[in-house]
Design an enzyme around this catalytic site. Structure first.
Site, short mmCIF file in Angstrom:
data_model
loop_
_atom_site.label_atom_id
_atom_site.label_comp_id
_atom_site.label_asym_id
_atom_site.label_seq_id
_atom_site.Cartn_x
_atom_site.Cartn_y
_atom_site.Cartn_z
N LYS A 128 7.20 3.94 -3.92
CA LYS A 128 7.09 4.55 -5.25
C LYS A 128 8.19 5.58 -5.53
O LYS A 128 8.48 5.88 -6.68
CB LYS A 128 5.72 5.23 -5.40
CG LYS A 128 4.58 4.25 -5.55
CD LYS A 128 3.25 4.87 -5.18
CE LYS A 128 2.91 4.65 -3.74
NZ LYS A 128 1.68 5.28 -3.28
N ASP A 223 0.33 11.18 -6.95
CA ASP A 223 0.51 9.73 -6.78
C ASP A 223 0.37 9.01 -8.13
O ASP A 223 1.17 8.13 -8.46
CB ASP A 223 -0.54 9.21 -5.77
CG ASP A 223 -0.48 7.70 -5.61
OD1 ASP A 223 0.48 7.21 -4.99
OD2 ASP A 223 -1.38 7.01 -6.12
N LYS A 227 3.18 6.75 -10.45
CA LYS A 227 2.96 5.44 -11.06
C LYS A 227 3.14 5.50 -12.58
O LYS A 227 3.62 4.55 -13.21
CB LYS A 227 1.57 4.93 -10.69
CG LYS A 227 1.50 4.58 -9.19
CD LYS A 227 0.10 4.54 -8.66
CE LYS A 227 0.10 4.20 -7.17
NZ LYS A 227 -1.20 4.42 -6.55
N1 LIG Z 1 -0.50 1.39 2.23
C1 LIG Z 1 -0.76 0.95 1.00
O1 LIG Z 1 -1.86 0.47 0.69
C2 LIG Z 1 0.32 1.02 -0.05
C3 LIG Z 1 0.06 0.49 -1.35
C4 LIG Z 1 1.09 0.51 -2.31
C5 LIG Z 1 2.33 1.04 -1.98
N2 LIG Z 1 2.53 1.57 -0.73
C6 LIG Z 1 3.84 2.11 -0.42
O2 LIG Z 1 4.45 1.26 0.56
C7 LIG Z 1 5.29 2.03 1.41
C8 LIG Z 1 4.90 1.79 2.86
O3 LIG Z 1 3.56 2.24 3.06
P1 LIG Z 1 2.82 2.07 4.45
O4 LIG Z 1 1.39 2.34 4.19
O5 LIG Z 1 3.24 0.79 5.08
O6 LIG Z 1 3.46 3.28 5.29
P2 LIG Z 1 3.51 3.41 6.90
O7 LIG Z 1 2.39 2.64 7.50
O8 LIG Z 1 3.68 4.85 7.17
O9 LIG Z 1 4.87 2.64 7.29
C9 LIG Z 1 6.13 3.13 6.96
C10 LIG Z 1 7.17 2.38 7.76
O10 LIG Z 1 8.46 2.83 7.37
C11 LIG Z 1 9.21 3.14 8.54
N3 LIG Z 1 10.24 4.13 8.24
C12 LIG Z 1 10.09 5.45 7.94
N4 LIG Z 1 11.31 6.02 7.74
C13 LIG Z 1 12.23 5.04 7.94
C14 LIG Z 1 13.65 4.99 7.92
N5 LIG Z 1 14.38 6.07 7.64
N6 LIG Z 1 14.25 3.81 8.19
C15 LIG Z 1 13.54 2.70 8.51
N7 LIG Z 1 12.19 2.68 8.56
C16 LIG Z 1 11.54 3.84 8.26
C17 LIG Z 1 8.18 3.62 9.54
O11 LIG Z 1 8.74 3.57 10.84
P3 LIG Z 1 7.86 3.86 12.16
O12 LIG Z 1 6.97 2.65 12.33
O13 LIG Z 1 8.88 3.97 13.24
O14 LIG Z 1 7.11 5.13 11.88
C18 LIG Z 1 7.07 2.62 9.28
O15 LIG Z 1 7.34 1.41 9.96
C19 LIG Z 1 5.13 3.49 0.96
O16 LIG Z 1 6.20 3.82 0.13
C20 LIG Z 1 3.81 3.49 0.22
O17 LIG Z 1 3.73 4.50 -0.77
C21 LIG Z 1 1.55 1.57 0.23
#
Ligand SMILES: NC(=O)c1ccc[n+]([C@@H]2O[C@H](COP(=O)([O-])OP(=O)(O)OC[C@H]3O[C@@H](n4cnc5c(N)ncnc54)[C@H](OP(=O)(O)O)[C@@H]3O)[C@@H](O)[C@H]2O)c1
Length: 348
Positions: A128, A223, A227
């Protein structure tokens, strides 16, 4: 058969959900869309970027993540500590960006997206930060390089909101949007409507994984503001700054207020809204943007959307009101938004 090469940056809940979906849908993509999709690069923050020219096996990647082993232990890969460097060195058709949302400066996602677009890659993202703070700049960059930037998963995960409005409702003039765009706050308000206290429900939401340990971004409305900014740019073509969205969270809502609303046949919901305002001469001028708790009558389609569910109502000249209800979070659900966007990119 069209062969599509993907790079995925961010291998957490969403990145892994997307990868799982890609693996499960491989045959369907071939049958329905004549698409053979391979994942050639994956990055996280701890292990950097790994790449294999002939494609990476998704089950092996998921096993590495589940067992906490580094991505770099995948056999026969090339790797870079810095994902940006890796991205610059490889060839892929689409970047799937799923790093954490940062609403201060949109990093690291915005740099990944700029780099990929600059190299002529399509980009699909769930992040986002870049979408809220820089959609207009990034969409212009995409146009300049003749590629697509798609952000379906940033609002209501895989529930098709952005594509429905921008593509499905092409030609209609959208006058206003109202939505329940944050599942955590909707879960809390729905549970409070059954007579429970804010603090107790928040603790329950945290225990169930619906709320973060630090719930500020959700409960204070940030958040939902993000959006709102994304919808403002993509639906109304207006780049608002975060301070231009009037914001009020749900932390001051009491059980008594909720009870009073219930007694009056209403439900309190955290509503994000965008509304075109008209001048005296009838011409559109400003866009009113806000996130605030509102008491809605039960006749309002948004009033009965409970739990972690999200919903959006769009008012347009040719359709009066269209309401979409669906999940707004989850690895697979958000992965679905990314997958739909990847398929859309291949149709360009
Ligand atoms: N979760 C949901 O339901 C949801 C819904 C809609 C949108 N989103 C959005 O989707 C995105 C991901 O969410 P998530 O829940 O998957 O988060 P997450 O579980 O915290 O995963 C984030 C991933 O990004 C990696 N990362 C962080 N900094 C990085 C960098 N500089 N270079 C490369 N990789 C990096 C992390 O690495 P490590 O594994 O090494 O920590 C991890 O693998 C976010 O922007 C979130 O707002 C999430």
């Amino acid at each position: 058969m069209k062969h599509i090469r993907l790079a995925l940056i961010g291998f957490g809940v969403v990145g892994q959900g997307f990868a799982r979906l890609l693996s499960a849908k491989r045959n369907l993509l071939k049958q329905l869309y004549d698409l053979d999709v391979s994942l050639v690069g994956v990055a996280n923050s701890r292990h950097g970027f790994i790449y294999r020219e002939d494609g990476l096996d998704i089950q092996t990647l998921l096993e590495l993540a589940e067992t906490g082993r580094p991505l770099t232990s995948y056999p026969g890969i090339t790797s870079w500590e810095n994902p940006l460097e890796g991205l610059g060195a490889i060839y892929a058709d689409v970047l799937v960006e799923a790093t954490p949302t940062n609403l201060r400066d949109a990093e690291p996602g915005i740099s990944h997206i700029r780099k990929a677009l600059g190299q002529g890659m399509h980009v699909v993202t769930a992040n986002k930060g870049p979408a809220a703070l820089a959609a207009t700049e990034l969409l212009a960059l995409a146009r300049q390089h003749n590629v697509q930037l798609r952000m379906e998963a940033t609002v209501m995960a895989g529930t098709p909101v952005i594509s429905t409005i921008r593509e499905g409702m092409s030609g209609a003039q959208v006058r206003a949007i109202r939505g329940i765009l944050n599942g955590t706050t909707n879960y809390i308000l729905s549970a409070m409507a059954t007579g429970r206290d804010y603090a107790e429900v928040l603790a329950d939401a945290q225990a169930q994984g619906y709320a973060e340990t630090d719930p500020t971004a959700d409960v204070e409305g940030y958040d939902a503001v993000a959006k709102t900014l994304i919808l403002s740019a993509l639906v109304f073509g207006r780049s608002l700054k975060p301070h231009q969205v009037a914001r009020q969270g749900i932390t001051n809502i009491t059980r008594e207020q909720i009870q009073r609303a219930t007694d009056q046949g209403q439900r309190i919901k955290l509503i994000a809204s965008l509304r075109l305002l008209s001048n005296n001469d009838g011409k559109e001028s400003a866009l009113d943007a806000r996130v605030e708790p509102l008491a809605l009558p039960l006749s309002d389609p948004l009033a009965r959307v409970d739990g972690v569910m999200n919903a959006i109502s769009v008012q347009a000249d040719t359709l009066s009101e269209v309401t979409i209800i669906g999940p707004g979070a989850g690895g697979i659900q958000t992965g679905q938004g990314l997958l739909a966007d990847v398929i859309a990119c291949t149709k360009a």
